[in-house]
Design a protein around this motif. Structure first.
Motif, short mmCIF file in Angstrom:
data_model
loop_
_atom_site.label_atom_id
_atom_site.label_comp_id
_atom_site.label_asym_id
_atom_site.label_seq_id
_atom_site.Cartn_x
_atom_site.Cartn_y
_atom_site.Cartn_z
N GLU A 98 0.67 -1.33 -0.32
CA GLU A 98 0.34 -0.32 0.22
C GLU A 98 1.27 1.32 -0.14
N LEU A 155 2.33 1.43 -2.74
CA LEU A 155 1.30 2.14 -4.95
C LEU A 155 1.31 3.91 -4.38
N GLN A 156 1.43 4.10 -3.06
CA GLN A 156 0.31 5.63 -2.59
C GLN A 156 1.99 6.68 -3.48
N THR A 199 2.25 5.61 -6.85
CA THR A 199 1.28 6.38 -8.13
C THR A 199 1.97 7.94 -8.61
N ASP A 250 -3.09 -7.23 -9.24
CA ASP A 250 -3.56 -6.54 -8.82
C ASP A 250 -3.08 -4.82 -9.20
N LEU A 251 -1.50 -4.60 -9.08
CA LEU A 251 -1.24 -3.03 -9.45
C LEU A 251 -0.77 -2.89 -10.55
N ARG A 252 -0.89 -4.15 -11.37
CA ARG A 252 -0.76 -3.25 -12.92
C ARG A 252 -2.80 -3.18 -13.23
N GLN A 253 -3.53 -3.30 -12.44
CA GLN A 253 -4.89 -3.14 -12.59
C GLN A 253 -5.08 -1.55 -11.71
N GLU A 254 -3.73 -1.23 -11.35
CA GLU A 254 -3.48 0.53 -10.71
C GLU A 254 -3.21 0.66 -11.78
N ASN A 255 -2.85 0.42 -13.19
CA ASN A 255 -1.94 1.07 -14.15
C ASN A 255 -0.48 1.43 -13.61
N ILE A 256 0.21 0.09 -12.69
CA ILE A 256 0.99 0.40 -11.77
C ILE A 256 2.75 -0.51 -12.40
N ASP A 287 0.35 6.51 3.91
CA ASP A 287 0.24 6.97 2.74
C ASP A 287 1.50 8.51 3.06
#
Length: 261
Positions: A19, A22-23, A26, A75-81, A139
């Motif tokens: 998490e 990811l923050q 992004t 999951d990360l690739r679904q977030e376009n990462i 975050d």
């Protein structure tokens, strides 16, 4: 900062690390590499099937980790990462694993990474690359106050780059603090002059300057952060830091080792 290295082992809180990665990924549009430490022969990837069959427990664990990482990648690739996975094999009876980390990487893990393997702990904790160590999901967008300690003579390039990136996307106060310890002391006049030069040369804004006293630099940074209500500690270390110093960590800690490894 070109890649985030999410570093796991069997003891880390992986979801908190992911998490947090990811923050940051992004915010800065950079790649995440999911790296899992595995206790197995370091040359595992070149062993043939017969040789690997001699390590049934290791084979089982590697397969479990592979399935887990593949799910996290999806999951990360679904977030376009942009993301990929990597296994880091180490043999507890030998020297630590070989890595391909660079000074442009940001390693992110949590305090549970540092466990019972003392040699591996020391190796990981003192890698000469920026490391963000967390105690829970972090975050970065919530950061409003950063406590930053260094010798300020001058800053390492990686530190300047990280702070410049943070300034480009966040609105925060940067609290520069020189910490006098039993081992390292200097006059307040010199410390203040050095900090002012760092602020001017790096074009830092919304800053404060302080002198603090503590037995150890990291202990002083943690105490100063508690007093100031800091959200993130950044420390440039001119020597090794014992991993035991972070066991009671309650703030994210970004370490830049100020020496060549």
């Amino acid at each position: 900062m070109k890649r985030i290295i999410a570093l796991f082992n069997d003891h880390t809180s992986n979801q908190s690390i992911i998490e947090s990665c990811l923050q940051i990924a992004t915010l800065f549009d950079i790649e995440i590499v999911l790296c899992h430490l595995i206790a197995a022969p370091k040359d595992w990837e070149v062993l043939n099937r017969t040789q690997r069959d001699k390590y049934p427990n290791e084979k089982l664990r590697i397969n479990e980790v592979r399935l887990y990482l593949d799910k996290q990648l999806a999951d990360l690739r679904q977030e376009n990462i942009k993301a990929k996975k990597k296994f880091l094999f180490y043999d507890e009876s030998e020297s630590p694993f070989e890595d391909d980390f660079t000074k442009d990487d940001l390693i992110i893990s949590d305090v549970c990474l540092f466990n019972k393997h003392a040699e591996l702990n020391s190796y990981l904790f003192n890698l000469p690359f920026p490391k963000l160590i967390i105690d829970k999901a972090f975050d970065i967008k919530d950061v409003m106050d950063i406590v930053f300690t260094s010798n300020f003579k001058p800053l390492k390039d990686e530190t300047s780059e990280i702070l410049a990136k943070l300034y480009s996307v966040l609105d925060f106060t940067l609290n520069l603090v020189f910490i006098n310890t039993k081992e390292v002391q200097e006059s307040s006049e010199i410390s203040i002059t050095n900090m002012k030069e760092v602020i001017a040369s790096n074009h830092f804004s919304k800053t404060s300057i302080s002198i603090f006293y503590s037995d150890r630099k990291l202990a002083g940074a943690k105490l100063f952060s508690e007093m100031k209500g800091g959200d993130l500690i950044i420390i440039e270390s001119t020597g090794e830091i014992s991993y035991t110093e972070i066991l009671d960590l309650n703030l994210p800690l970004l370490i830049v080792n100020n020496y060549e490894g």
